[in-house]
Design an enzyme around this catalytic site. Structure first.
Site, short mmCIF file in Angstrom:
data_model
loop_
_atom_site.label_atom_id
_atom_site.label_comp_id
_atom_site.label_asym_id
_atom_site.label_seq_id
_atom_site.Cartn_x
_atom_site.Cartn_y
_atom_site.Cartn_z
N SER A 254 -6.62 8.38 5.05
CA SER A 254 -6.98 7.20 5.82
C SER A 254 -5.99 6.08 5.51
CB SER A 254 -8.40 6.76 5.48
OG SER A 254 -8.40 6.20 4.18
N LYS A 255 -6.18 4.99 6.23
CA LYS A 255 -5.25 3.85 6.12
C LYS A 255 -4.98 3.42 4.68
CE LYS A 255 -5.57 1.56 10.52
NZ LYS A 255 -6.71 1.09 11.27
N ARG A 256 -5.99 3.55 3.84
CA ARG A 256 -5.76 3.06 2.48
C ARG A 256 -4.75 3.93 1.72
NH1 ARG A 256 -8.93 5.89 -1.14
NH2 ARG A 256 -10.26 7.33 0.01
N GLY A 258 -1.89 4.71 3.09
CA GLY A 258 -0.57 4.33 3.61
C GLY A 258 -0.50 4.60 5.09
#
Ligand code: GLU
Length: 488
Positions: A254-256, A258
């Site tokens: 997921s976005k966290r 990168g």
């Protein structure tokens, strides 16, 4: 069923940019269709007006086009089983809802969001799995009228029975779900919009989808969908749920972690064929164990279980390594085309005025030092006098007598070349070697430092072939000036 009848679909909800995980699902469907000579369908799941947008849809289509994942039916491609936007299929859902109402397979539910939330909280508090307990399941007509007269809008819930829901997943084998744990679920919301599980079943059936290939996060949805297939009297498709892409901590990527959107990798300068190659290989390997694989090979060797069995960690360094490999080995014309926007972004606005042959020679000279297309700006300045500068390392090297004597010999050699003569790298080096009696690093490093301004970089013969004699001579003068400049 003959393989010619294989029909698969990719069904994105345009609520954000195309995630690499979804791109991988699209790729698997595409490869499956191409491998079996079937059809690949694109369907836009845009029923949720609050979360979906045309803008995201366009961006997803653009990203798929960039990846050259093309569809046989869907937006822009037409097809007999359209429309291919769910928002344009509301009458079809309504038609099937009516059938389920007639058959008493669904019932109206008047519970408000607050009431449902309170029920969920209570169940969680009692350490029970949150599900609908069936408050509206057995209302009689007059109770329904009363609730409706209070201004409550009805949603429609499916009557879930008891027993096991079983199916054989083409990747994961025998699957079993307990219907009792599911609870009657909403198939049409109180605003008349169909819920995902209902719309998908109606669409997959009407579009004659033979195989549903999607991420394993949809496994529990499949249980619900099978109940709907049965209630509607439809034969279900085959299902294949592939493992998801994981981050370094083995949680779903997921976005966290990168970059996760296809267009983020595109902006960084990852080649589309590299992203595809990487996604195809992630968590598996082609039979030969090779890392690099053409599209034709991907199609030919595709198999569902090899592609999707185990969750795999997304490794951006590996992706970059693969990108560098493709850049080094790829077709020069195409690579140059792909680099043009990155050259402009690096400030080379008039790159269009550089002759094509020269530009390709520059690309060829520096491609060995590129990992991402966006590295081009830093590498190509060697060939532009207005960007040329001696690095600290180069200056330090040129402070000493021996390297300077090499550059001195280079100046003499260049001066003696007949005017207008095409620079002959081999001849020049031989002459400098003879003059100085030096060889290897001692010979090449000072020449490299003087001519490229760096002590590492493109092959010198390529540099000599690209630079014009005048700028070569100017650079030699600049290099010879280093010691006296340092004294000033
Ligand atoms: N719109 C759903 C999603 O994007 C599709 C899931 C499916 O393939 O059924 O997750």
């Amino acid at each position: 069923m003959t393989t010619g009848k294989f029909r698969v679909r990719f069904a994105p909800s345009p609520t954000g940019d195309l995630h690499v995980g979804n791109a991988r699902t699209a790729l698997f469907n595409y490869l499956f269709a191409r491998h079996h000579g079937g059809r690949f369908i694109l369907r836009i799941e845009d029923t949720d007006a609050a979360r979906t947008s045309k803008d995201f849809e366009n961006r997803i289509l653009e990203d798929l086009a960039w990846l050259a994942i093309d569809w046989d039916e869907g937006p822009g491609a037409g097809g007999e089983k359209g429309p291919y936007h769910q928002r344009e299929r509301l009458d079809l859902y309504e038609h099937h809802l009516k059938k389920l109402i007639r058959d008493d397979r669904v019932y109206p539910c008047y519970c408000t969001e607050e009431e449902l939330e309170a029920e969920r909280t209570e169940l969680v508090f009692r350490r029970m799995a949150p599900r609908y307990l069936g408050k509206c399941r057995n209302l009689n007509d007059s109770q329904r009228k009363t609730l409706a007269s209070q201004g409550r809008e009805a949603a429609y819930r499916f009557r879930v029975g008891t027993g096991d829901i079983t199916f054989t997943d083409l990747i994961r084998g025998a699957m079993k779900f307990d219907a009792e744990a599911i609870g009657d679920f909403i198939i049409v919301r109180s605003n008349g919009i169909p819920a995902y599980n209902f719309a998908v079943v109606v669409d997959d059936h009407l579009m004659e989808i033979s195989h549903v290939i999607r991420g394993e996060d949809h496994l529990s949805n499949t249980a619900l969908q099978l109940l709907l297939y049965q209630a509607l009297g439809f034969a279900p498709p085959r299902f294949a749920h592939h493992a998801l892409i994981l981050g370094k901590d083995r949680a779903k990527l997921s976005k966290r972690h990168g970059a996760v959107a296809v267009r983020e990798f595109r902006a960084k300068g990852v080649l589309p064929e590299v992203l595809l190659n990487y996604l195809a290989l992630l968590g598996s390997s082609f039979s030969s164990g090779r890392e690099i694989c053409t599209r034709g090979e991907m199609v030919a060797s595709f198999s569902l279980d090899r592609a999707g069995k185990s969750g795999a960690v997304f490794d951006e360094d590996k992706l970059k390594w693969l990108n560098g490999t493709y850049i080094r080995q790829g077709d020069l014309f195409r690579l140059t085309e792909q680099l043009l926007p990155f050259m402009r972004a690096a400030g080379y606005h008039d790159v269009g005025t550089i002759g094509r042959g020269r530009l390709e020679r520059i690309v060829d000279a520096v491609r060995g030092d590129l990992t991402l297309l966006s590295d081009i700006g830093d590498q190509m300045d060697v060939f532009f006098d207005d960007r040329f500068a001696l690095s600290g390392d180069a200056k330090r090297l040129l402070m000493d007598d021996e390297p300077l004597s090499v550059v001195q010999a280079l100046r003499e050699t260049l001066a003696r070349l007949p005017a207008g003569a095409k620079e002959d790298y081999g001849r020049i080096i031989t002459a400098v070697k003879q003059k100085t009696g030096l060889a290897g690093k001692k010979l090449f490093l000072p020449i490299r430092a003087a001519v490229t301004g760096r002590i590492k970089g493109p092959e010198l013969d390529k540099v000599f072939a690209i630079l014009n004699p005048e700028s070569l001579k100017r650079r030699v003068e600049t290099a010879l000036d280093v010691p006296s400049e340092a004294e000033r």
